[in-house]
Scaffold this motif. Structure first.
Motif, mmCIF file in Angstrom:
data_model
loop_
_atom_site.group_PDB
_atom_site.id
_atom_site.type_symbol
_atom_site.label_atom_id
_atom_site.label_comp_id
_atom_site.label_asym_id
_atom_site.label_seq_id
_atom_site.Cartn_x
_atom_site.Cartn_y
_atom_site.Cartn_z
ATOM 1 N N THR A 41 75.056 34.025 67.180
ATOM 2 C CA THR A 41 75.262 33.606 68.575
ATOM 3 C C THR A 41 75.353 34.785 69.526
ATOM 4 O O THR A 41 75.247 34.590 70.733
ATOM 5 N N LEU A 42 75.521 35.990 69.020
ATOM 6 C CA LEU A 42 75.699 37.162 69.875
ATOM 7 C C LEU A 42 74.432 37.986 70.066
ATOM 8 O O LEU A 42 74.446 38.960 70.809
ATOM 9 N N PRO A 81 66.225 28.625 64.037
ATOM 10 C CA PRO A 81 66.276 28.446 65.491
ATOM 11 C C PRO A 81 66.357 29.775 66.253
ATOM 12 O O PRO A 81 65.720 29.943 67.292
ATOM 13 N N LEU A 82 67.121 30.742 65.722
ATOM 14 C CA LEU A 82 67.196 32.054 66.373
ATOM 15 C C LEU A 82 65.851 32.752 66.322
ATOM 16 O O LEU A 82 65.414 33.335 67.318
ATOM 17 N N ASP A 83 65.179 32.683 65.188
ATOM 18 C CA ASP A 83 63.863 33.301 65.039
ATOM 19 C C ASP A 83 62.872 32.711 66.037
ATOM 20 O O ASP A 83 62.147 33.441 66.719
ATOM 21 N N ALA A 84 62.857 31.395 66.155
ATOM 22 C CA ALA A 84 61.932 30.741 67.091
ATOM 23 C C ALA A 84 62.287 31.062 68.533
ATOM 24 O O ALA A 84 61.407 31.303 69.365
ATOM 25 N N ARG A 85 63.574 31.096 68.849
ATOM 26 C CA ARG A 85 64.006 31.374 70.216
ATOM 27 C C ARG A 85 63.682 32.810 70.629
ATOM 28 O O ARG A 85 63.215 33.056 71.742
ATOM 29 N N LEU A 86 63.920 33.765 69.729
ATOM 30 C CA LEU A 86 63.609 35.158 70.049
ATOM 31 C C LEU A 86 62.111 35.358 70.244
ATOM 32 O O LEU A 86 61.685 36.105 71.127
ATOM 33 N N LYS A 129 59.828 33.013 71.120
ATOM 34 C CA LYS A 129 59.328 32.250 72.258
ATOM 35 C C LYS A 129 59.749 32.866 73.588
ATOM 36 O O LYS A 129 58.936 32.999 74.505
ATOM 37 N N GLU A 130 60.998 33.285 73.709
ATOM 38 C CA GLU A 130 61.511 33.774 74.980
ATOM 39 C C GLU A 130 61.301 35.267 75.186
ATOM 40 O O GLU A 130 61.096 35.712 76.309
ATOM 41 N N ARG A 131 61.354 36.070 74.108
ATOM 42 C CA ARG A 131 61.350 37.523 74.274
ATOM 43 C C ARG A 131 60.241 38.234 73.514
ATOM 44 O O ARG A 131 60.105 39.443 73.624
ATOM 45 N N ARG A 132 59.487 37.527 72.690
ATOM 46 C CA ARG A 132 58.430 38.108 71.853
ATOM 47 C C ARG A 132 58.988 39.178 70.925
ATOM 48 O O ARG A 132 58.441 40.263 70.771
ATOM 49 N N ILE A 133 60.129 38.851 70.293
ATOM 50 C CA ILE A 133 60.762 39.741 69.326
ATOM 51 C C ILE A 133 60.657 39.093 67.955
ATOM 52 O O ILE A 133 61.061 37.946 67.766
ATOM 53 N N ALA A 134 60.123 39.835 67.005
ATOM 54 C CA ALA A 134 60.016 39.336 65.636
ATOM 55 C C ALA A 134 61.316 39.645 64.897
ATOM 56 O O ALA A 134 61.750 40.791 64.848
ATOM 57 N N LEU A 135 61.935 38.620 64.346
ATOM 58 C CA LEU A 135 63.180 38.781 63.607
ATOM 59 C C LEU A 135 62.864 38.986 62.124
ATOM 60 O O LEU A 135 62.163 38.181 61.509
ATOM 61 N N ILE A 136 63.371 40.078 61.564
ATOM 62 C CA ILE A 136 63.159 40.398 60.155
ATOM 63 C C ILE A 136 64.525 40.372 59.480
ATOM 64 O O ILE A 136 65.377 41.214 59.755
ATOM 65 N N ALA A 137 64.723 39.370 58.638
ATOM 66 C CA ALA A 137 65.986 39.235 57.911
ATOM 67 C C ALA A 137 65.696 38.585 56.560
ATOM 68 O O ALA A 137 64.933 37.630 56.491
ATOM 69 N N PRO A 138 66.295 39.089 55.503
ATOM 70 C CA PRO A 138 66.082 38.446 54.201
ATOM 71 C C PRO A 138 66.721 37.063 54.187
ATOM 72 O O PRO A 138 67.695 36.800 54.882
ATOM 73 N N ARG A 157 65.539 25.177 53.437
ATOM 74 C CA ARG A 157 64.167 25.085 53.963
ATOM 75 C C ARG A 157 63.271 26.079 53.249
ATOM 76 O O ARG A 157 63.734 27.054 52.666
ATOM 77 N N PRO A 158 61.952 25.876 53.331
ATOM 78 C CA PRO A 158 61.034 26.837 52.692
ATOM 79 C C PRO A 158 61.119 28.214 53.351
ATOM 80 O O PRO A 158 61.488 28.338 54.512
ATOM 81 N N LYS A 159 60.765 29.229 52.595
ATOM 82 C CA LYS A 159 60.810 30.597 53.102
ATOM 83 C C LYS A 159 59.795 30.788 54.214
ATOM 84 O O LYS A 159 58.700 30.250 54.172
ATOM 85 N N THR A 160 60.189 31.588 55.206
ATOM 86 C CA THR A 160 59.307 31.841 56.347
ATOM 87 C C THR A 160 58.778 33.261 56.371
ATOM 88 O O THR A 160 57.869 33.553 57.139
ATOM 89 N N GLN A 161 59.351 34.164 55.573
ATOM 90 C CA GLN A 161 58.917 35.556 55.588
ATOM 91 C C GLN A 161 58.440 35.962 54.203
ATOM 92 O O GLN A 161 58.999 35.557 53.189
ATOM 93 N N ASP A 162 57.417 36.781 54.215
ATOM 94 C CA ASP A 162 56.944 37.321 52.949
ATOM 95 C C ASP A 162 57.479 38.742 52.784
ATOM 96 O O ASP A 162 58.227 39.237 53.601
#
Length: 133
Positions: free
Chosen positions: A24-25, A52-57, A59-68, A75-80
């Motif tokens: 949230t921060l 939701p944080l990944d999609a929001r970042l 969509k709004e800021r064009r920042i790719a979130l990289i987190a294991p 849910r299914p994995k989203t990162q390789d």
């Protein structure tokens, strides 16, 4: 919360109480960025595994979130593995926190008000940046 660049130098810092979750921060910390442009990638630990944080970042800021991914993810994995190779450099943010702990007013929080403590954290970030110029 703090955000560092690829060299481990601070580019954003935010202070709040210990009760809110880190997810949230993220937006508040990015809003407090010292630079004009926001980073294009954000590397975080397993606590940042939030679709939701990944999609929001993105969509709004064009920042790719990289987190294991967390081990209990439903849910299914989203990162390789290709993007997660950048996760190995997460030690640089830990080094930034170690640099900030060298300042006694930051290591032991003597300040009662959050605004005063944030001022000392930003002063510590400024000293770290000036030391590396």
């Amino acid at each position: 919360m703090a955000i560092a660049d690829r060299s481990g130098l601070p580019i954003a810092a935010w202070v709040t109480s210990a009760s809110p979750h880190e997810v949230t921060l993220v937006e508040k910390t990015l809003d407090a960025c010292f630079l004009r442009r926001s980073p294009c990638r954000l590397v975080g630990d397993r606590a940042y595994d939030s679709d939701p944080l990944d999609a929001r970042l993105w969509k709004e800021r064009r920042i790719a979130l990289i987190a294991p991914h967390r081990s209990a993810r439903k849910r299914p994995k989203t990162q390789d593995g290709r993007a997660l190779r950048r996760y190995r450099r997460r030690w640089k943010i830990e080094r930034l926190f170690a640099w900030l702990q060298n300042f006694r007013r930051i290591h032991t929080r003597y300040e009662r008000h959050v605004e005063n403590f944030l001022g000392f954290v930003l002063l510590g970030c400024a000293r770290i940046l000036l030391r590396h110029l």
